[in-house]
Design an enzyme around this catalytic site. Structure first.
Site, mmCIF file in Angstrom:
data_model
loop_
_atom_site.group_PDB
_atom_site.id
_atom_site.type_symbol
_atom_site.label_atom_id
_atom_site.label_comp_id
_atom_site.label_asym_id
_atom_site.label_seq_id
_atom_site.Cartn_x
_atom_site.Cartn_y
_atom_site.Cartn_z
ATOM 1 N N ARG A 192 -28.592 57.712 62.899
ATOM 2 C CA ARG A 192 -28.502 57.080 61.584
ATOM 3 C C ARG A 192 -29.751 57.395 60.775
ATOM 4 O O ARG A 192 -30.774 57.846 61.309
ATOM 5 C CB ARG A 192 -28.350 55.561 61.730
ATOM 6 C CG ARG A 192 -29.525 54.900 62.422
ATOM 7 C CD ARG A 192 -29.607 53.415 62.199
ATOM 8 N NE ARG A 192 -30.659 52.807 62.998
ATOM 9 C CZ ARG A 192 -31.944 52.843 62.711
ATOM 10 N NH1 ARG A 192 -32.354 53.474 61.627
ATOM 11 N NH2 ARG A 192 -32.832 52.282 63.494
ATOM 12 N N GLY A 193 -29.703 57.116 59.495
ATOM 13 C CA GLY A 193 -30.889 57.244 58.679
ATOM 14 C C GLY A 193 -31.863 56.108 58.941
ATOM 15 O O GLY A 193 -31.530 55.104 59.573
ATOM 16 N N GLY A 194 -33.090 56.282 58.455
ATOM 17 C CA GLY A 194 -34.066 55.211 58.524
ATOM 18 C C GLY A 194 -35.006 55.301 59.705
ATOM 19 O O GLY A 194 -35.025 56.277 60.460
ATOM 20 N N VAL A 217 -37.290 52.519 62.583
ATOM 21 C CA VAL A 217 -36.999 51.744 63.778
ATOM 22 C C VAL A 217 -36.594 50.320 63.390
ATOM 23 O O VAL A 217 -37.122 49.749 62.430
ATOM 24 C CB VAL A 217 -38.220 51.710 64.731
ATOM 25 C CG1 VAL A 217 -39.414 51.044 64.085
ATOM 26 C CG2 VAL A 217 -37.882 51.033 66.052
ATOM 27 N N LEU A 267 -29.954 48.234 56.906
ATOM 28 C CA LEU A 267 -28.872 49.198 56.807
ATOM 29 C C LEU A 267 -29.314 50.554 57.314
ATOM 30 O O LEU A 267 -30.470 50.937 57.164
ATOM 31 C CB LEU A 267 -28.402 49.359 55.349
ATOM 32 C CG LEU A 267 -27.715 48.162 54.724
ATOM 33 C CD1 LEU A 267 -28.706 47.338 53.945
ATOM 34 C CD2 LEU A 267 -26.594 48.604 53.812
ATOM 35 N N CYS A 297 -38.388 48.814 60.165
ATOM 36 C CA CYS A 297 -37.953 49.799 59.161
ATOM 37 C C CYS A 297 -39.132 50.621 58.645
ATOM 38 O O CYS A 297 -39.079 51.187 57.545
ATOM 39 C CB CYS A 297 -37.217 49.124 58.017
ATOM 40 S SG CYS A 297 -35.782 48.170 58.566
#
Length: 205
Positions: free
Chosen positions: A71-73, A75, A139, A169
């Site tokens: 996924r994007g992002g 931790v 998200l 994040c």
């Protein structure tokens, strides 16, 4: 024509790796006629590291496993009492771009909290939902050939201590909160999932 999105409550303590693999299989096998799906569940304690993740944001994971994922992002932490809402949606078919879908997911949480008298907001520089500066929903998406998987995590009634073992994040010292701390005891996770997915489904053609 594709049917109304299918909603599945998959239960609590679902293994992260197995769920991730199932999302990838679903996305790889779906056709233009496959209905979209929402999977709601919880995970045992796990840190997940997105594609942009950097090792320095894992401060002291200890015995909690760390899973690199697609996924994007950065931790984040998943664990008991956190609603995971995975959105297996054909965004191209729906005529939605990634940013529009992110904002739709954020708005579903903002509206749910507003209905209970809690003012929440999004941040332009950091996707998610915040209450008084503390993050309550995160998200992360993966989009392959216009088809989305992964989705939303919504803190309902959690032990928040593991968030102190990371920079959530990727933000040092970012505060986190959950619904119980804001509202006290409330609805069960499956009921919350149903309310969120009902609202999200209305955004899909």
């Amino acid at each position: 024509m594709p049917r109304f999105p299918e909603v599945h409550w998959l239960g609590e303590s679902r293994d992260y790796r197995a769920t991730w693999a199932a999302m990838r299989r679903f996305t790889a096998r779906r056709t233009s006629e496959t209905p979209d799906a929402f999977w709601a569940l919880t995970h045992p304690p796990v840190f997940t590291q997105g594609l942009a993740g950097r090792a320095e944001h894992l401060l002291a994971p200890g015995r909690i496993p760390v899973v690199p994922t697609d996924r994007g992002g950065q931790v984040t932490y998943h664990g008991p009492g956190q609603l995971m809402l995975y959105t297996l949606v054909d965004l191209r078919r729906a005529g939605l771009g990634p940013r529009e879908w992110v904002q739709t997911l954020e708005q579903s949480v903002i509206d749910w909290l507003a209905d209970r008298g809690v003012l929440a907001e999004r941040r332009a520089d950091a996707p998610g939902v915040y209450v008084n500066g503390a993050k309550i929903a995160a998200l992360g998406l993966k989009i392959r050939q216009g088809r989305c998987y992964h989705g939303l995590s919504f803190n309902i009634d959690m032990d928040l201590a593991p968030f102190a073992r990371i920079n959530p994040c990727g933000y040092e010292g970012l505060a986190v909160t959950d619904v119980k701390r804001l509202l006290g005891d409330g609805e069960a996770l499956p009921a919350i999932a149903r309310e969120l997915t009902d609202n999200l489904a209305r955004c899909l053609p």
